[in-house]
Design a protein around this motif. Sequence first.
Motif, PDB file in Angstrom:
ATOM      1  N   LEU A  97       0.850  -1.193   0.000  1.00 14.48           N
ATOM      2  CA  LEU A  97       0.000   0.000   0.000  1.00 14.48           C
ATOM      3  C   LEU A  97       0.880   1.236   0.000  1.00 14.48           C
ATOM      4  O   LEU A  97       1.725   1.409   0.882  1.00 14.48           O
ATOM      5  CB  LEU A  97      -0.899   0.009   1.242  1.00 14.48           C
ATOM      6  N   GLY A  98       0.680   2.115  -0.989  1.00 10.00           N
ATOM      7  CA  GLY A  98       1.430   3.354  -1.044  1.00 10.00           C
ATOM      8  C   GLY A  98       0.726   4.457  -0.273  1.00 10.00           C
ATOM      9  O   GLY A  98      -0.495   4.591  -0.366  1.00 10.00           O
ATOM     10  N   VAL A  99       1.493   5.229   0.491  1.00  9.72           N
ATOM     11  CA  VAL A  99       0.913   6.326   1.272  1.00  9.72           C
ATOM     12  C   VAL A  99       1.852   7.526   1.251  1.00  9.72           C
ATOM     13  O   VAL A  99       3.075   7.365   1.317  1.00  9.72           O
ATOM     14  CB  VAL A  99       0.635   5.923   2.738  1.00  9.72           C
ATOM     15  N   PRO A 100       1.303   8.746   1.167  1.00  6.96           N
ATOM     16  CA  PRO A 100       2.137   9.938   1.345  1.00  6.96           C
ATOM     17  C   PRO A 100       2.658   9.985   2.783  1.00  6.96           C
ATOM     18  O   PRO A 100       2.019   9.458   3.700  1.00  6.96           O
ATOM     19  CB  PRO A 100       1.179  11.098   1.063  1.00  6.96           C
ATOM     20  N   PRO A 101       3.805  10.617   3.011  1.00  9.62           N
ATOM     21  CA  PRO A 101       4.370  10.660   4.372  1.00  9.62           C
ATOM     22  C   PRO A 101       3.422  11.255   5.411  1.00  9.62           C
ATOM     23  O   PRO A 101       3.375  10.778   6.547  1.00  9.62           O
ATOM     24  CB  PRO A 101       5.620  11.526   4.198  1.00  9.62           C
ATOM     25  N   THR A 102       2.665  12.298   5.051  1.00  6.07           N
ATOM     26  CA  THR A 102       1.763  12.907   6.029  1.00  6.07           C
ATOM     27  C   THR A 102       0.643  11.954   6.433  1.00  6.07           C
ATOM     28  O   THR A 102       0.132  12.020   7.551  1.00  6.07           O
ATOM     29  CB  THR A 102       1.152  14.198   5.479  1.00  6.07           C
ATOM     30  N   VAL A 103       0.251  11.064   5.532  1.00  8.12           N
ATOM     31  CA  VAL A 103      -0.778  10.069   5.850  1.00  8.12           C
ATOM     32  C   VAL A 103      -0.172   8.927   6.652  1.00  8.12           C
ATOM     33  O   VAL A 103      -0.780   8.412   7.604  1.00  8.12           O
ATOM     34  CB  VAL A 103      -1.444   9.557   4.564  1.00  8.12           C
ATOM     35  N   ALA A 223      12.081  20.538   0.431  1.00  5.33           N
ATOM     36  CA  ALA A 223      12.495  19.298   1.090  1.00  5.33           C
ATOM     37  C   ALA A 223      11.528  18.196   0.699  1.00  5.33           C
ATOM     38  O   ALA A 223      10.326  18.304   0.971  1.00  5.33           O
ATOM     39  CB  ALA A 223      12.521  19.477   2.610  1.00  5.33           C
ATOM     40  N   ASP A 224      12.036  17.161   0.065  1.00  2.00           N
ATOM     41  CA  ASP A 224      11.188  16.041  -0.339  1.00  2.00           C
ATOM     42  C   ASP A 224      11.135  14.955   0.731  1.00  2.00           C
ATOM     43  O   ASP A 224      10.615  13.866   0.495  1.00  2.00           O
ATOM     44  CB  ASP A 224      11.686  15.454  -1.665  1.00  2.00           C
ATOM     45  N   SER A 225      11.678  15.255   1.885  1.00  4.67           N
ATOM     46  CA  SER A 225      11.545  14.393   3.061  1.00  4.67           C
ATOM     47  C   SER A 225      10.632  15.086   4.062  1.00  4.67           C
ATOM     48  O   SER A 225      10.867  16.249   4.428  1.00  4.67           O
ATOM     49  CB  SER A 225      12.909  14.122   3.696  1.00  4.67           C
ATOM     50  N   PHE A 226       9.601  14.385   4.492  1.00  4.35           N
ATOM     51  CA  PHE A 226       8.655  14.941   5.461  1.00  4.35           C
ATOM     52  C   PHE A 226       9.370  15.313   6.761  1.00  4.35           C
ATOM     53  O   PHE A 226       9.125  16.370   7.354  1.00  4.35           O
ATOM     54  CB  PHE A 226       7.554  13.911   5.707  1.00  4.35           C
ATOM     55  N   LEU A 227      10.303  14.463   7.211  1.00  2.72           N
ATOM     56  CA  LEU A 227      11.024  14.740   8.453  1.00  2.72           C
ATOM     57  C   LEU A 227      11.898  15.983   8.311  1.00  2.72           C
ATOM     58  O   LEU A 227      11.969  16.815   9.215  1.00  2.72           O
ATOM     59  CB  LEU A 227      11.878  13.526   8.846  1.00  2.72           C
ATOM     60  N   VAL A 228      12.573  16.123   7.165  1.00  2.00           N
ATOM     61  CA  VAL A 228      13.413  17.301   6.926  1.00  2.00           C
ATOM     62  C   VAL A 228      12.553  18.561   6.857  1.00  2.00           C
ATOM     63  O   VAL A 228      12.922  19.615   7.379  1.00  2.00           O
ATOM     64  CB  VAL A 228      14.239  17.124   5.638  1.00  2.00           C
ATOM     65  N   LEU A 229      11.386  18.438   6.211  1.00  2.00           N
ATOM     66  CA  LEU A 229      10.470  19.573   6.098  1.00  2.00           C
ATOM     67  C   LEU A 229      10.137  20.123   7.479  1.00  2.00           C
ATOM     68  O   LEU A 229      10.240  21.337   7.742  1.00  2.00           O
ATOM     69  CB  LEU A 229       9.198  19.112   5.379  1.00  2.00           C
ATOM     70  N   LYS A 230       9.745  19.239   8.386  1.00  2.18           N
ATOM     71  CA  LYS A 230       9.391  19.674   9.741  1.00  2.18           C
ATOM     72  C   LYS A 230      10.616  20.180  10.509  1.00  2.18           C
ATOM     73  O   LYS A 230      10.527  21.141  11.271  1.00  2.18           O
ATOM     74  CB  LYS A 230       8.718  18.527  10.498  1.00  2.18           C
TER      75      LYS A 230
END
Length: 310
Positions: A97-103, A223-230
């Motif tokens: 199952l593919g999911v966006p990082p925020t999901v 930033a294409d990393s959710f963790l880096v974005l935050k």
Amino acid sequence: MQVDFRRLEHFLKIAELGSLSRAADRMRIAQPALSRQMRILEEEAGTPLFFRHRRGMQLTPAGEELRQHIAGPVRQVRQAFDDIRSRSTEGGGQIALGVPPTVSYILAGRLARRVAQQAPNISLRIVEGYAGHLIDWLQRGEIDAALLYGPAADFQMSVAEILYEELVLVGPASSALHPDKRVSVQDISQLPIVLPSQSHGLRLVVEAAARKAGVTLNVRYEADSFLVLKELVEFGLGYTVLPLSALSREIDAGNLRYASIGHPPILRQLVMGMPREEQLTRSTRVVVGLVRDEIKHLVDTGVWKAQLQY
């Protein structure tokens, strides 16, 4: 020409692990026998498929092209046999199952627990990725279903509407943002902004809202990393726009602050992308149903502040 299906599975495992010895150990096959199978496959392909070096094996351009062509179909054939072997209402085998990082942040662990409890014969693989990657993997058959940013009309595939949720402006702990003080898109345009790069669904939603408001965003960092974005926001380098469901732990810890956006709010639609009806395996149907059940539970209990569409 007849190509042995198991040989293709072996090829994919070596490509995944980058090592003949590791693949042999994982599949419990003698290394010389596995090496011989790859030589036969290369003879059938008429070209080398791997670069061989002391640290392992790396795909040649021809090998990468072959991997892209067969990864999805091999998974689908394997899943079809798992379905037939299980012959049970809950299905069996592995579902990706593919999911966006925020999901994934709010759903992944809870969904895995639900699958383990209600469909123990199914092995769930959760694949994180932004929308562009997830769509590509789904179309190639490398994943079985994917949660994607809508709107549903944008996709040339089978989609089912899941929910709408508001996006919020997110800033560092030192910012003056407050949930009760709404900000406008015009206000956001005056701030340094951190977003994913152009191809990703969240960026498209936010920039569409800016265009509608007649403003241009000041995107200072990508930033294409959710963790880096935050992390960039936590360090005070800018602000971002995210769903509140993806921030609960950081908000509770006092590392981030947020403000609602309006009027009008910026809404994100979440949809479920799937293969055509006739291509859905029983196990995929089970997992899609459990995804819906878990999301409904999260919304009904207030954990996920969103508006269901089913």
